[in-house]
Design an enzyme around this catalytic site. Structure first.
Site, PDB file in Angstrom:
ATOM      1  N   LYS A 131      14.495 -79.477  39.233  1.00  0.00           N
ATOM      2  CA  LYS A 131      15.322 -79.370  40.445  1.00  0.00           C
ATOM      3  C   LYS A 131      15.619 -80.743  41.006  1.00  0.00           C
ATOM      4  CE  LYS A 131      13.892 -75.101  42.673  1.00  0.00           C
ATOM      5  NZ  LYS A 131      13.265 -74.593  43.907  1.00  0.00           N
ATOM      6  N   ASP A 138      15.449 -72.778  47.618  1.00  0.00           N
ATOM      7  CA  ASP A 138      14.726 -71.715  46.929  1.00  0.00           C
ATOM      8  C   ASP A 138      15.773 -70.993  46.104  1.00  0.00           C
ATOM      9  OD1 ASP A 138      12.002 -70.562  46.688  1.00  0.00           O
ATOM     10  OD2 ASP A 138      13.107 -68.717  47.071  1.00  0.00           O
ATOM     11  N   PHE A 191      16.624 -75.594  32.379  1.00  0.00           N
ATOM     12  CA  PHE A 191      15.233 -75.152  32.477  1.00  0.00           C
ATOM     13  C   PHE A 191      15.207 -73.655  32.775  1.00  0.00           C
ATOM     14  CE2 PHE A 191      14.579 -74.562  37.109  1.00  0.00           C
ATOM     15  CZ  PHE A 191      15.732 -75.170  37.605  1.00  0.00           C
ATOM     16  N   ASP A 225      17.845 -70.588  32.064  1.00  0.00           N
ATOM     17  CA  ASP A 225      19.145 -71.065  31.563  1.00  0.00           C
ATOM     18  C   ASP A 225      19.461 -70.572  30.142  1.00  0.00           C
ATOM     19  OD1 ASP A 225      19.884 -72.376  33.873  1.00  0.00           O
ATOM     20  OD2 ASP A 225      19.123 -74.324  33.244  1.00  0.00           O
ATOM     21  N   LYS A 229      26.512 -78.289  34.094  1.00  0.00           N
ATOM     22  CA  LYS A 229      25.801 -77.222  34.805  1.00  0.00           C
ATOM     23  C   LYS A 229      25.969 -77.392  36.312  1.00  0.00           C
ATOM     24  CE  LYS A 229      21.262 -75.311  35.865  1.00  0.00           C
ATOM     25  NZ  LYS A 229      19.807 -75.317  35.674  1.00  0.00           N
ATOM     26  N   HIS A 268      24.681 -72.421  40.880  1.00  0.00           N
ATOM     27  CA  HIS A 268      24.260 -72.005  42.216  1.00  0.00           C
ATOM     28  C   HIS A 268      23.763 -73.200  43.027  1.00  0.00           C
ATOM     29  CE1 HIS A 268      21.073 -72.127  39.330  1.00  0.00           C
ATOM     30  NE2 HIS A 268      20.107 -71.804  40.157  1.00  0.00           N
ATOM     31  N   ARG A 269      22.954 -74.068  42.383  1.00  0.00           N
ATOM     32  CA  ARG A 269      22.370 -75.214  43.077  1.00  0.00           C
ATOM     33  C   ARG A 269      23.451 -76.253  43.387  1.00  0.00           C
ATOM     34  NH1 ARG A 269      18.724 -75.593  39.899  1.00  0.00           N
ATOM     35  NH2 ARG A 269      17.340 -74.204  41.039  1.00  0.00           N
TER      36      ARG A 269
END
Ligand code: IMP
Length: 204
Positions: A12, A69, A151, A154, A174, A179-180
């Site tokens: 992350k 999260d 990770f 994925d 990616k 989403h991130r």
């Protein structure tokens, strides 16, 4: 501009650093900030869990802290594992967990392979202010494990409109659709606007 990311997850940290760098935001890891905490994620939503992590770090440092999260929701599992995505693996490796999920989805009566990654971002300020942002990416669970990048889940997640799994994308590719990536870009926009209104928050 610098911001402390309340996370011990190196994957992350790498992604968020890359997402925010072009936007002029330098990410300081929890470790670099001298924090050794693992807040108990007992919230009922991604947003509640992100808030728990961000607030715990902010209270210890006295500085603005951001946390995310995230997790995967799988239709054939009633939307699970959702907020339990990191704990769903138990003692299994990610490869074993991914294989287990493929088996569950293959056995699903209605052949629904739909899934999505979700990410909630919360930034807590010492004055009690908060910035909240969300991101999601829709897709489906693949028939097999594929790809070596990324990770977690994925290798079994095929984003809508793509033929290969998220683990076949480079980090940059990616981040553009993830989403991130979506959640942190929204966060960066809100943070910039907040800092313009509250320049005092940029002082050390
Ligand atoms: P958290 O650290 O509590 O947010 O847990 C997130 C968990 O969700 C991770 O450990 C992974 O299992 C899963 N997850 C979240 N984001 C991703 C991603 O981008 N790719 C793959 N798995 C992810």
């Amino acid at each position: 501009m610098q911001i402390i990311l309340a996370s011990n997850n190196k994957d992350k940290l790498r992604e968020v650093t890359e997402i925010l760098a072009p936007l002029g935001i330098e990410v300081i890891s929890q470790r670099q900030a001298g924090l050794r905490i693992e807040a108990e994620e007992n919230g009922r939503t991604f947003q509640e869990n992100a808030r728990i992590k961000a607030r715990a770090a902010m209270e210890l440092t006295g500085k603005p802290c951001v946390a995310d999260d995230s997790g995967i929701e799988i239709n054939a599992m009633g939307g699970g594992p959702g907020i339990f995505s990191s704990r769903y693996c138990g003692d299994l490796s990610y490869a074993e967990t991914c294989q287990k999920i493929i088996t569950i989805v293959n056995c699903c009566d209605d052949h629904d392979r739909g899934a999505r990654f979700r990410c909630a971002v919360v930034c807590c300020f010492p004055n009690g202010d908060e910035i909240v942002a969300q991101g999601a990416v829709e897709g489906e669970i693949g028939m097999r494990i594929e790809g070596k990048n990324g990770f977690g889940y994925d290798p079994i997640f095929i984003p809508c409109g793509m033929k290969h799994s998220m683990a076949c994308l480079t980090d940059q590719e990616k981040n553009e659709i993830s989403h991130r990536g979506r959640a942190f870009r929204e966060f960066a926009e809100k943070l910039r606007a907040y800092m313009e209104e509250h320049p005092e928050e940029q002082k050390e």
